[in-house]
Design an enzyme around this catalytic site. Structure first.
Site, PDB file in Angstrom:
ATOM      1  N   ARG A 134      54.417  92.290  76.304  1.00  0.00           N
ATOM      2  CA  ARG A 134      54.250  91.044  77.056  1.00  0.00           C
ATOM      3  C   ARG A 134      55.589  90.363  77.230  1.00  0.00           C
ATOM      4  O   ARG A 134      56.512  90.577  76.457  1.00  0.00           O
ATOM      5  CB  ARG A 134      53.310  90.100  76.299  1.00  0.00           C
ATOM      6  CG  ARG A 134      51.851  90.537  76.356  1.00  0.00           C
ATOM      7  CD  ARG A 134      50.970  89.540  75.622  1.00  0.00           C
ATOM      8  NE  ARG A 134      51.000  88.236  76.244  1.00  0.00           N
ATOM      9  CZ  ARG A 134      51.335  87.107  75.614  1.00  0.00           C
ATOM     10  NH1 ARG A 134      51.648  87.114  74.344  1.00  0.00           N
ATOM     11  NH2 ARG A 134      51.348  85.959  76.256  1.00  0.00           N
ATOM     12  N   ARG A 153      53.909  76.728  62.762  1.00  0.00           N
ATOM     13  CA  ARG A 153      54.853  75.707  62.343  1.00  0.00           C
ATOM     14  C   ARG A 153      54.618  75.430  60.884  1.00  0.00           C
ATOM     15  O   ARG A 153      53.485  75.470  60.424  1.00  0.00           O
ATOM     16  CB  ARG A 153      54.527  74.418  63.120  1.00  0.00           C
ATOM     17  CG  ARG A 153      55.681  73.719  63.705  1.00  0.00           C
ATOM     18  CD  ARG A 153      55.289  72.726  64.803  1.00  0.00           C
ATOM     19  NE  ARG A 153      53.914  72.301  64.912  1.00  0.00           N
ATOM     20  CZ  ARG A 153      53.448  71.113  64.514  1.00  0.00           C
ATOM     21  NH1 ARG A 153      54.245  70.249  63.923  1.00  0.00           N
ATOM     22  NH2 ARG A 153      52.191  70.777  64.718  1.00  0.00           N
ATOM     23  N   LYS A 167      52.133  91.686  63.151  1.00  0.00           N
ATOM     24  CA  LYS A 167      51.552  92.278  64.359  1.00  0.00           C
ATOM     25  C   LYS A 167      51.229  93.756  64.168  1.00  0.00           C
ATOM     26  O   LYS A 167      52.089  94.574  63.862  1.00  0.00           O
ATOM     27  CB  LYS A 167      52.521  92.094  65.529  1.00  0.00           C
ATOM     28  CG  LYS A 167      51.917  92.456  66.856  1.00  0.00           C
ATOM     29  CD  LYS A 167      52.526  91.653  67.967  1.00  0.00           C
ATOM     30  CE  LYS A 167      52.136  92.228  69.316  1.00  0.00           C
ATOM     31  NZ  LYS A 167      52.563  91.398  70.424  1.00  0.00           N
TER      32      LYS A 167
HETATM   33  C1  BTN Z   1      52.419  93.011  73.566  1.00  0.00           C
HETATM   34  O1  BTN Z   1      53.587  92.749  73.814  1.00  0.00           O
HETATM   35  O2  BTN Z   1      51.828  92.507  72.617  1.00  0.00           O
HETATM   36  C2  BTN Z   1      51.666  93.987  74.428  1.00  0.00           C
HETATM   37  C3  BTN Z   1      51.979  95.410  74.068  1.00  0.00           C
HETATM   38  C4  BTN Z   1      51.231  96.413  74.885  1.00  0.00           C
HETATM   39  C5  BTN Z   1      51.706  97.811  74.627  1.00  0.00           C
HETATM   40  C6  BTN Z   1      50.841  98.834  75.288  1.00  0.00           C
HETATM   41  S1  BTN Z   1      51.190 100.467  74.736  1.00  0.00           S
HETATM   42  C7  BTN Z   1      50.173 101.124  75.972  1.00  0.00           C
HETATM   43  C8  BTN Z   1      50.427 100.306  77.218  1.00  0.00           C
HETATM   44  N1  BTN Z   1      51.547 100.839  77.948  1.00  0.00           N
HETATM   45  C9  BTN Z   1      52.587  99.992  77.970  1.00  0.00           C
HETATM   46  O3  BTN Z   1      53.689 100.222  78.502  1.00  0.00           O
HETATM   47  N2  BTN Z   1      52.273  98.877  77.301  1.00  0.00           N
HETATM   48  C10 BTN Z   1      50.914  98.908  76.799  1.00  0.00           C
END
Ligand code: BTN
Length: 325
Positions: free
Chosen positions: A121, A322, A186
């Site tokens: 993201r 926070r 995460k």
């Molecule tokens: C995030 O940043 O939390 C989202 C991560 C999403 C990763 C997945 S892996 C499969 C799919 N292909 C990608 O390039 N991204 C998503």
């Protein structure tokens, strides 16, 4: 799928001598050594000990269509039309988009052993080493445009949590909008992308990344607190193909019913998994930073942020904890 035969021979994690591998592959020991070097260059950790040979520490369970299909039940078994397993791809989301543009229909799942440009993201990179984690994208066709899909990405987080729970793994939590957390770190993330007409017939690409057994070397490039299923569940690790099937078994019914059901039917399940409930947080929307107390989400999936000026519903951004209110 086009896996290297050498990898298949080493997949059980046991040592194999150079000679044994050479005999099995019908090549010279030097050629084995060269292939091992190539695997290392590709980011695959191969341990080499003089007198014992080579091994893949922890072994590998490579993606396998038959095993995944065997694990699919009910709606997912019927509605996953095509399951594409790749050895290496830039991004499974990008691959799905290319396939949709080439005319493939929805109901398509793409997964890969490794992503060379995994998308996270907010423009981040999703660290995607070979054969250890899960990277999966599902394409689904919707007819009522983006407005009917509010909250879908949050509901996907719920489906992932439910899939892991079906495997009797310890409970995970969600951080708005859709991070999958274990003990505040995460474990996985969700990235939705869309093609087609945002006001009508469109395709959504649901991308899910889940850390199963992140190798230490790859983890060095992760810029946030992370964890993996190995940490959560210990060994033996839940099998990759089984985890993929379990996630699809929750995800497919979710997308199949979402235009009709909407987020409202998923909201309580999301709230039950909310890692930030009633916690002092900082919200960064990209253009603004606000502090307040997280009070769950509304029926549209917006974060409810309570501050001295009242409670605001926020549709996009990133929250962090926070230390004090
Ligand atoms: C995030 O940043 O939390 C989202 C991560 C999403 C990763 C997945 S892996 C499969 C799919 N292909 C990608 O390039 N991204 C998503």
């Amino acid at each position: 799928m086009p896996n290297s035969p050498l990898l298949s021979l080493l997949a059980d994690g046991e040592f194999r001598s150079g000679q044994e591998l050479a005999d099995a592959l019908g090549i010279s020991r030097t050629a084995v050594w060269k292939q091992v070097n190539r695997l290392t260059e590709q980011g695959i950790e191969v341990e080499s000990i003089k007198g014992r040979g080579y091994r893949l520490p922890g072994g590998l369970e490579l993606l396998d269509e038959e095993q995944i299909r065997d694990g699919l039940t009910g709606e997912s078994a019927a509605l996953v039309r095509r399951l594409v397993l790749l050895e290496r791809v830039d991004s499974t989301n990008a691959e799905v988009i290319r396939r949709l543009e080439a005319g493939e229909p929805g109901g398509l799942v793409v997964s890969a052993e490794q992503q060379t440009a995994g998308r996270g993201r907010r423009g981040r990179t999703w660290v995607s080493p070979y054969g250890r984690n899960l990277y999966l994208s599902l394409a689904w066709e919707f007819s009522q445009g983006a407005a009917a899909l509010e909250g879908l990405s949050l509901a996907v987080g719920v489906a992932v949590a439910q899939g892991l729970s079906d495997l009797k793994l310890p409970p995970v939590q969600l951080k708005w909008p859709n991070d999958v957390l274990f003990e505040g770190k995460k474990l996985g993330g969700v990235l939705l992308e869309m093609t087609g007409d945002a006001a009508g017939q469109c395709q959504v690409i649901v991308g899910i990344g889940l850390n199963l057994a992140m190798p230490a070397a790859a983890a060095e490039t992760i810029d946030q607190a992370w964890t993996d299923l190995e940490t959560l569940a210990g060994r033996p690790l839940p099998r990759r193909n089984a985890v993929l099937a379990a996630v699809l078994n929750r995800l497919v019914p979710l997308v199949a019913g979402f235009e009709q059901d909407g987020f409202a039917t998923w909201r309580q399940a999301w709230l039950d998994l909310d890692a930030m409930a009633d916690t002092p947080v900082l919200l960064d929307t990209g253009s603004e930073r606000m502090s307040g107390t997280a009070r769950g989400v509304n029926e549209r999936g917006a974060l409810l942020l309570e501050s001295t000026s009242g409670t605001r519903a926020v549709f996009g951004g990133e929250v962090s904890m926070r230390s004090s209110a």
